[in-house]
Structure formats: C-alpha cells, structure tokens
Motif scaffolding. Structure first.
Motif, PDB file in Angstrom:
ATOM      1  N   PRO A  99       0.445  -0.716   0.493  1.00 46.16           N
ATOM      2  CA  PRO A  99       0.419   0.003   0.017  1.00 46.16           C
ATOM      3  C   PRO A  99       1.272   1.118  -0.109  1.00 46.16           C
ATOM      4  N   LYS A 100       0.450   2.054  -1.348  1.00 44.82           N
ATOM      5  CA  LYS A 100       1.281   3.331  -0.921  1.00 44.82           C
ATOM      6  C   LYS A 100       0.341   4.925  -1.746  1.00 44.82           C
ATOM      7  N   VAL A 101       0.298   6.059  -0.969  1.00 47.62           N
ATOM      8  CA  VAL A 101      -0.790   6.571  -0.876  1.00 47.62           C
ATOM      9  C   VAL A 101       0.068   7.597  -2.595  1.00 47.62           C
ATOM     10  N   LYS A 102      -0.745   7.562  -3.456  1.00 49.15           N
ATOM     11  CA  LYS A 102       0.176   8.620  -4.641  1.00 49.15           C
ATOM     12  C   LYS A 102      -0.456   9.377  -4.831  1.00 49.15           C
ATOM     13  N   TRP A 104      -2.166  12.231  -5.958  1.00 51.05           N
ATOM     14  CA  TRP A 104      -3.738  12.389  -5.591  1.00 51.05           C
ATOM     15  C   TRP A 104      -4.788  11.836  -4.726  1.00 51.05           C
ATOM     16  N   GLY A 105      -3.430  11.693  -4.152  1.00 52.63           N
ATOM     17  CA  GLY A 105      -4.471  10.913  -2.660  1.00 52.63           C
ATOM     18  C   GLY A 105      -5.217   9.333  -2.344  1.00 52.63           C
ATOM     19  N   GLN A 106      -5.055   8.815  -3.359  1.00 52.50           N
ATOM     20  CA  GLN A 106      -5.607   7.313  -3.332  1.00 52.50           C
ATOM     21  C   GLN A 106      -4.817   6.356  -2.473  1.00 52.50           C
ATOM     22  N   THR A 107      -5.309   5.641  -1.538  1.00 51.51           N
ATOM     23  CA  THR A 107      -3.944   4.588  -1.252  1.00 51.51           C
ATOM     24  C   THR A 107      -4.201   3.849  -2.532  1.00 51.51           C
ATOM     25  N   VAL A 108      -3.384   2.601  -2.534  1.00 52.04           N
ATOM     26  CA  VAL A 108      -3.461   1.656  -3.680  1.00 52.04           C
ATOM     27  C   VAL A 108      -2.283   0.818  -3.296  1.00 52.04           C
ATOM     28  N   ALA A 109      -2.826  -0.889  -3.627  1.00 50.55           N
ATOM     29  CA  ALA A 109      -1.344  -1.806  -3.165  1.00 50.55           C
ATOM     30  C   ALA A 109      -1.671  -2.666  -4.531  1.00 50.55           C
ATOM     31  N   TYR A 110      -1.139  -3.987  -4.445  1.00 47.51           N
ATOM     32  CA  TYR A 110      -1.850  -4.474  -6.006  1.00 47.51           C
ATOM     33  C   TYR A 110      -0.731  -5.939  -5.492  1.00 47.51           C
TER      34      TYR A 110
END
Length: 126
Positions: A99-102, A104-110
């Motif tokens: 998980p990382k905060v992009k 643009w403010g969105q938290t994203v993980a893969y």
C-alpha cells in the motif's frame, strides 16, 4: 451509442482454485454458477470466471493456454486498503505492490490472483 460495462470474464486455468481465491480469500459472493462459469457480485459490474478450455469451446476464439499477459488490472475499492492487504497476506497471497499513497491522495496496493491477473486494491477517490 450508449455503452455501459456490465461484466468482465477472466479466463483461468483451474476454476476451483480461482473460486477459492475470489470467494474465500477476497470474500466475493457467488452470484451464479454454471459448470466452470462463475459470476461474483462486485457492485454494478459482474466479475466472471471461466476455464480457458470451456471459453474456447463456447466462443470459438483462440484463447491461449498461458496465464495472464498482465496488460490490464482489476480494481477493487475499499475503505481500508491496509486491512485487506493484511488479511490476504495472512492467507498466503503474494503482495506485488505494498500500500502506497499516490500523489492524488488515493491509497493503492497490488496483488495477483492464482493465474497472475493483476488486482489493484485501492481506497475510494475523494
């Protein structure tokens, strides 16, 4: 012309393994099941699975035996990305992007499913 996305079908190598991943690990309820074809409730768009062999028979398309080409990703939105990642990690799922905060403010993980399809787990866009 007015198009709307209704469903996405993933071709998988092992339907039982894929069902276990999407139903038991990700917690998606099964909407319909017809042999190797399975639909999951995911909101307004249906996620469906079918084996490559069955899909070739039904569609008459040249569907390769190989796993995902990783030229697309499936995105699931959740209020708590970190909690989802913790839960799937505990069940043995390999995390391919923590998980990382992009910007643009969105938290994203893969993560990846058993056939290698990329799955994005992300927070809602505000």
């Amino acid at each position: 012309m007015n198009l709307s996305m209704k469903y996405l079908i993933l071709y998988v190598s092992d339907s039982k393994r894929a069902i276990h991943f999407y139903r038991d690990i990700l917690g998606l309820p099964i909407r319909a099941e017809h042999g190797t074809y399975v639909e999951f409730e995911t909101g307004s768009t249906i996620l469906a699975l079918n084996t490559r062999e069955s899909a070739r028979e039904i569609t008459q398309l040249d569907i390769p035996d190989t796993s995902a080409s990783n030229t697309f990703e499936i995105g699931f939105v959740t209020e708590n990305v970190e909690e989802v990642i913790k839960r799937v990690r505990e069940q043995g799922v390999t995390i391919i992007g923590e998980p990382k905060v992009k910007p643009w403010g969105q938290t994203v993980a893969y993560i990846a499913d058993p056939d290698g399809h990329y799955i994005e787990i992300c927070s809602p866009m505000e």
